[in-house]
Design an enzyme around this catalytic site. Structure first.
Site, PDB file in Angstrom:
ATOM      1  N   ASP A 303       8.877 -11.122  -7.068  1.00 55.77           N
ATOM      2  CA  ASP A 303       7.785 -10.319  -6.321  1.00 55.77           C
ATOM      3  C   ASP A 303       8.361  -9.391  -5.435  1.00 55.77           C
ATOM      4  O   ASP A 303       9.258  -9.840  -4.750  1.00 55.77           O
ATOM      5  CB  ASP A 303       6.825 -11.237  -5.585  1.00 55.77           C
ATOM      6  CG  ASP A 303       5.755 -10.473  -4.868  1.00 55.77           C
ATOM      7  OD1 ASP A 303       4.619 -10.663  -5.538  1.00 55.77           O
ATOM      8  OD2 ASP A 303       5.769  -9.955  -3.555  1.00 55.77           O
ATOM      9  N   ASN A 311       3.269   1.368  -0.885  1.00 53.81           N
ATOM     10  CA  ASN A 311       2.172   1.983  -1.362  1.00 53.81           C
ATOM     11  C   ASN A 311       1.159   2.614  -0.122  1.00 53.81           C
ATOM     12  O   ASN A 311       1.068   3.877  -0.300  1.00 53.81           O
ATOM     13  CB  ASN A 311       1.127   1.240  -2.182  1.00 53.81           C
ATOM     14  CG  ASN A 311       1.382   1.114  -3.641  1.00 53.81           C
ATOM     15  OD1 ASN A 311       2.076   1.937  -3.907  1.00 53.81           O
ATOM     16  ND2 ASN A 311       0.939  -0.017  -4.244  1.00 53.81           N
ATOM     17  N   HIS A 316       1.046   5.921  -3.889  1.00 54.82           N
ATOM     18  CA  HIS A 316       0.998   4.946  -5.348  1.00 54.82           C
ATOM     19  C   HIS A 316       2.096   5.637  -6.489  1.00 54.82           C
ATOM     20  O   HIS A 316       2.676   4.931  -7.216  1.00 54.82           O
ATOM     21  CB  HIS A 316      -0.323   5.058  -6.023  1.00 54.82           C
ATOM     22  CG  HIS A 316      -1.256   3.946  -5.213  1.00 54.82           C
ATOM     23  ND1 HIS A 316      -0.984   2.740  -5.311  1.00 54.82           N
ATOM     24  CD2 HIS A 316      -2.193   4.250  -4.410  1.00 54.82           C
ATOM     25  CE1 HIS A 316      -2.115   1.998  -4.540  1.00 54.82           C
ATOM     26  NE2 HIS A 316      -2.909   2.987  -3.987  1.00 54.82           N
ATOM     27  N   ASP A 320       4.766   3.458  -7.753  1.00 53.44           N
ATOM     28  CA  ASP A 320       5.092   3.349  -9.338  1.00 53.44           C
ATOM     29  C   ASP A 320       6.600   3.356  -9.737  1.00 53.44           C
ATOM     30  O   ASP A 320       7.178   2.798 -10.515  1.00 53.44           O
ATOM     31  CB  ASP A 320       4.226   4.312 -10.080  1.00 53.44           C
ATOM     32  CG  ASP A 320       2.764   3.987 -10.019  1.00 53.44           C
ATOM     33  OD1 ASP A 320       2.410   2.784  -9.557  1.00 53.44           O
ATOM     34  OD2 ASP A 320       2.237   4.852 -10.463  1.00 53.44           O
ATOM     35  N   GLU A 346       2.716  -6.271  -8.429  1.00 55.80           N
ATOM     36  CA  GLU A 346       4.103  -6.241  -8.093  1.00 55.80           C
ATOM     37  C   GLU A 346       4.850  -7.216  -8.567  1.00 55.80           C
ATOM     38  O   GLU A 346       5.981  -7.623  -8.282  1.00 55.80           O
ATOM     39  CB  GLU A 346       4.497  -5.906  -6.854  1.00 55.80           C
ATOM     40  CG  GLU A 346       4.034  -6.967  -5.759  1.00 55.80           C
ATOM     41  CD  GLU A 346       2.701  -6.979  -5.418  1.00 55.80           C
ATOM     42  OE1 GLU A 346       2.119  -7.663  -4.313  1.00 55.80           O
ATOM     43  OE2 GLU A 346       1.848  -6.288  -6.072  1.00 55.80           O
TER      44      GLU A 346
END
Length: 422
Positions: A303, A311, A316, A320, A346
């Site tokens: 994680d 974010n 975002h 990404d 994630e």
């Protein structure tokens, strides 16, 4: 030897009357091995009526007097093994009457021990079930037709005990007749269906309806088999349901083709890793392979730390980019036999077949350190937390995933950017 030998008083008389008047056939043999096996020392009237032999004709003979061409060698071998190890035996096969006519017998045999624990006799309780199994037991033509069928045929009684299977059943499921007879159809249960599914099945057939569905069964060797199955009730003369017949068609090849088509579209669009569905297939394959081959099998759940903050702070598109960077490092850092899965958001799942916990921990630490060394142009240093777990003997796949998830939670709770072993 009479049944009263070794006993006196009213109890002995009652025992003899019970045996003489019993509906089921009863045979008692001695426990002497001999060249032909134990000898018959008692036969009740029901046994004489079933076999056509008088008691005098049976006493001193071996039970082999009742065997013939269609008597199953596998069943007899299993019987002998049970007697040799002093275990209870239950089985069914074809025996022959004095006039040569066949009948289907279901019988169980129990060892009788003396006060010192030495087996002195065997008592066998038998029943002629030809009326139930009728045609397939007495008609050679029908038996051959059933065995020639590629589809599986299974007949179970109202108590859920298998009384007949054909060669198609053996080929599709891997279970032989000897292994299946007397067992419950649950020997095929895979755990892939819910209890509600089986409740619908039972409700339908108990009410006299036919139940049709695709069953995901489990082969004797452990792998899954997809079967198109029809289960129908059979009623006796009085209308009572006495048996259930299952017609089973193997659809595993078609299911595998469909699986292949699904896997062609199972890549995560952002990271090009396996998506969740494909990851579950990879997990199942590794799990079954480990269990069948008694091999080690580990998973690593990863994680990204503080990903929500990334974010929220940089947007975002930057998030990404971080996901893609982590995916690239993970994919480059595992073996060709391993699978890397975009498990969700994630989270990434690494499936490591043929790997023990110590090696998986070292692998996880190398990946964690490599990711921590990479500075993102905008975000800077990005770290991950990892949970590691190895499949335990007899553990389910769901239990393994729950343990690795708890390990990941422990790593994050302890401060993140570290590894925890589940």
């Amino acid at each position: 030897m009479g049944v009263q030998d070794g006993a006196t008083g009213p109890a002995a008389g009652l025992l003899r009357m019970a045996m003489e008047q019993a509906f089921n056939a009863v045979m008692i043999t001695d426990a002497q091995p001999g060249p032909q096996g134990p000898r018959i020392v008692y036969a009740n009237p029901a046994l004489c009526q079933m076999t056509g032999y008088s008691e005098a004709e049976l006493i001193g003979q071996t039970p082999r007097i009742l065997q013939g061409p269609l008597t199953s060698p596998e069943v007899i071998q299993t019987l002998r093994e049970c007697l040799q190890t002093q275990r209870f035996f239950r089985g069914s096969t074809v025996n022959y009457r004095k006039d040569g006519s066949p009948y289907v017998v279901e019988w169980n045999i129990s060892p009788v021990k003396d006060e010192q624990g030495v087996v002195t006799h065997y008592v066998s309780v038998q029943q002629d079930i030809s009326a139930v199994t009728g045609a397939w037991a007495t008609s050679e033509l029908l038996a051959k037709a059933l065995d020639a069928a590629q589809d599986a045929v299974m007949i179970a009684n109202a108590q859920g005990e298998i009384e007949f299977v054909n060669q198609g059943f053996e080929q599709i499921t891997g279970f032989s007749r000897v292994e299946a007879l007397g067992q419950s159809p649950t020997i095929l249960k895979s755990g892939e269906h819910t209890e509600a599914f089986y409740a619908r099945l039972w409700q339908a057939i108990q009410s006299g309806q036919t139940f049709r569905a695709v069953f995901i069964n489990r082969h004797k060797q452990g792998h899954l088999i997809h079967c198109e199955e029809t289960v129908s009730p059979i009623r006796g003369p009085d209308g009572t349901i006495t048996h259930f017949v299952s017609l089973i068609r193997d659809q595993t090849a078609r299911a595998r083709t469909e699986q292949t088509l699904r896997e062609q579209a199972t890549r995560d669009a952002l990271t090009d890793l396996l998506n969740r569905r494909a990851g579950e297939w990879a997990l199942e394959r590794a799990f079954l392979s480990a269990r069948e081959g008694h091999k080690r099998f580990c998973v690593i759940l990863t994680d990204i730390d503080h990903f929500k903050r990334i974010n929220d702070t940089w947007g975002h598109p930057v998030g990404d980019q971080v996901l893609q960077r982590v995916a690239t490092v993970l994919r480059a850092g595992v073996r060709a036999t391993d699978s890397v899965v975009r498990w969700g958001g994630e989270e990434f799942l690494l499936v490591l077949p043929y790997c023990e916990a110590a090696a998986a921990q070292l692998q996880a630490e190398r990946l964690r350190a490599r990711l921590a060394e990479v500075d993102h142009a905008e975000v800077g240093r990005v770290t991950v937390s990892m949970g590691v777990a190895e499949l335990r003997p007899h553990e389910t796949l769901a239990s393994l995933i729950e343990r690795v998830d708890q390990a990941l939670y422990s790593a994050k709770h302890a401060g993140r950017n570290q590894i925890s072993l589940g």
